[in-house]
Design a protein around this motif. Sequence first.
Motif, PDB file in Angstrom:
ATOM      1  N   VAL A  16      28.514  99.050  39.753  1.00  0.00           N
ATOM      2  CA  VAL A  16      27.718 100.205  40.159  1.00  0.00           C
ATOM      3  C   VAL A  16      28.507 101.460  39.811  1.00  0.00           C
ATOM      4  O   VAL A  16      29.664 101.602  40.197  1.00  0.00           O
ATOM      5  N   VAL A  17      27.863 102.332  39.068  1.00  0.00           N
ATOM      6  CA  VAL A  17      28.457 103.607  38.688  1.00  0.00           C
ATOM      7  C   VAL A  17      27.581 104.695  39.293  1.00  0.00           C
ATOM      8  O   VAL A  17      26.357 104.652  39.162  1.00  0.00           O
ATOM      9  N   SER A  18      28.181 105.638  39.935  1.00  0.00           N
ATOM     10  CA  SER A  18      27.433 106.707  40.581  1.00  0.00           C
ATOM     11  C   SER A  18      27.701 108.031  39.874  1.00  0.00           C
ATOM     12  O   SER A  18      28.819 108.295  39.457  1.00  0.00           O
ATOM     13  N   ALA A  19      26.670 108.818  39.753  1.00  0.00           N
ATOM     14  CA  ALA A  19      26.800 110.165  39.198  1.00  0.00           C
ATOM     15  C   ALA A  19      26.203 111.134  40.201  1.00  0.00           C
ATOM     16  O   ALA A  19      25.135 110.889  40.747  1.00  0.00           O
ATOM     17  N   SER A  20      26.875 112.221  40.431  1.00  0.00           N
ATOM     18  CA  SER A  20      26.385 113.174  41.411  1.00  0.00           C
ATOM     19  C   SER A  20      25.972 114.466  40.720  1.00  0.00           C
ATOM     20  O   SER A  20      26.172 114.642  39.526  1.00  0.00           O
ATOM     21  N   GLY A  21      25.404 115.362  41.495  1.00  0.00           N
ATOM     22  CA  GLY A  21      25.027 116.658  40.994  1.00  0.00           C
ATOM     23  C   GLY A  21      23.559 116.816  40.675  1.00  0.00           C
ATOM     24  O   GLY A  21      23.104 117.903  40.330  1.00  0.00           O
ATOM     25  N   PHE A  22      22.806 115.725  40.771  1.00  0.00           N
ATOM     26  CA  PHE A  22      21.385 115.778  40.418  1.00  0.00           C
ATOM     27  C   PHE A  22      20.514 116.358  41.531  1.00  0.00           C
ATOM     28  O   PHE A  22      19.340 116.617  41.315  1.00  0.00           O
ATOM     29  N   VAL A  63      19.239 102.412  35.336  1.00  0.00           N
ATOM     30  CA  VAL A  63      19.497 103.788  35.758  1.00  0.00           C
ATOM     31  C   VAL A  63      18.389 104.164  36.725  1.00  0.00           C
ATOM     32  O   VAL A  63      17.207 104.043  36.399  1.00  0.00           O
ATOM     33  N   THR A  64      18.759 104.600  37.913  1.00  0.00           N
ATOM     34  CA  THR A  64      17.750 104.949  38.912  1.00  0.00           C
ATOM     35  C   THR A  64      18.303 106.036  39.834  1.00  0.00           C
ATOM     36  O   THR A  64      19.470 106.374  39.778  1.00  0.00           O
ATOM     37  N   SER A  65      17.438 106.557  40.663  1.00  0.00           N
ATOM     38  CA  SER A  65      17.820 107.580  41.627  1.00  0.00           C
ATOM     39  C   SER A  65      17.258 107.201  42.987  1.00  0.00           C
ATOM     40  O   SER A  65      16.260 106.489  43.078  1.00  0.00           O
ATOM     41  N   SER A  87      12.972 105.378  36.752  1.00  0.00           N
ATOM     42  CA  SER A  87      14.052 104.416  36.566  1.00  0.00           C
ATOM     43  C   SER A  87      14.005 103.935  35.130  1.00  0.00           C
ATOM     44  O   SER A  87      12.949 103.911  34.506  1.00  0.00           O
ATOM     45  N   LEU A  88      15.157 103.548  34.623  1.00  0.00           N
ATOM     46  CA  LEU A  88      15.256 103.003  33.277  1.00  0.00           C
ATOM     47  C   LEU A  88      15.927 101.645  33.346  1.00  0.00           C
ATOM     48  O   LEU A  88      16.872 101.453  34.107  1.00  0.00           O
ATOM     49  N   ALA A  89      15.462 100.710  32.524  1.00  0.00           N
ATOM     50  CA  ALA A  89      16.127  99.424  32.340  1.00  0.00           C
ATOM     51  C   ALA A  89      16.386  99.287  30.843  1.00  0.00           C
ATOM     52  O   ALA A  89      15.484  99.446  30.026  1.00  0.00           O
TER      53      ALA A  89
END
Length: 136
Positions: A16-22, A63-65, A87-89
Amino acid sequence: VAAQLIASDAGTQLVVVSASGFDTHANQLNVHANLLTDLADGVVAFTAAMEAAGLADDVLLVVTSEFGRRVAENGSGGCDHGAGGLSLAIGAGVQGGMYGEVDLDDLLDGDVRPSVAPQALFTSCLDWLGVDAEAP
């Protein structure tokens, strides 16, 4: 790092990779342009690394939120939280295409109406991993 971990053959099945700022409620146009460029670059680098390692057929990238966005821009040049999201797969085993629909004439209190339950995506991921989603 995720690609290196998977390529190391340590038995890792899930990263699991997390990205912030969205979570942009203001100045969204400029901020999201940079964030989405970073995301795209990461996806391209990851998939290229998996292909180079001969693992492209063994990897599913999702990829999801945790939240969607409202359709209308708020007064600060951003969008507030909404019902529908994206979401993307990505992977060799993914049957390409767009799932769900966006009907801007049928909003849910100003939000894109969700047409695919997030649980459906997660169930597909569990299926791909060989895990029975119905198991206790």
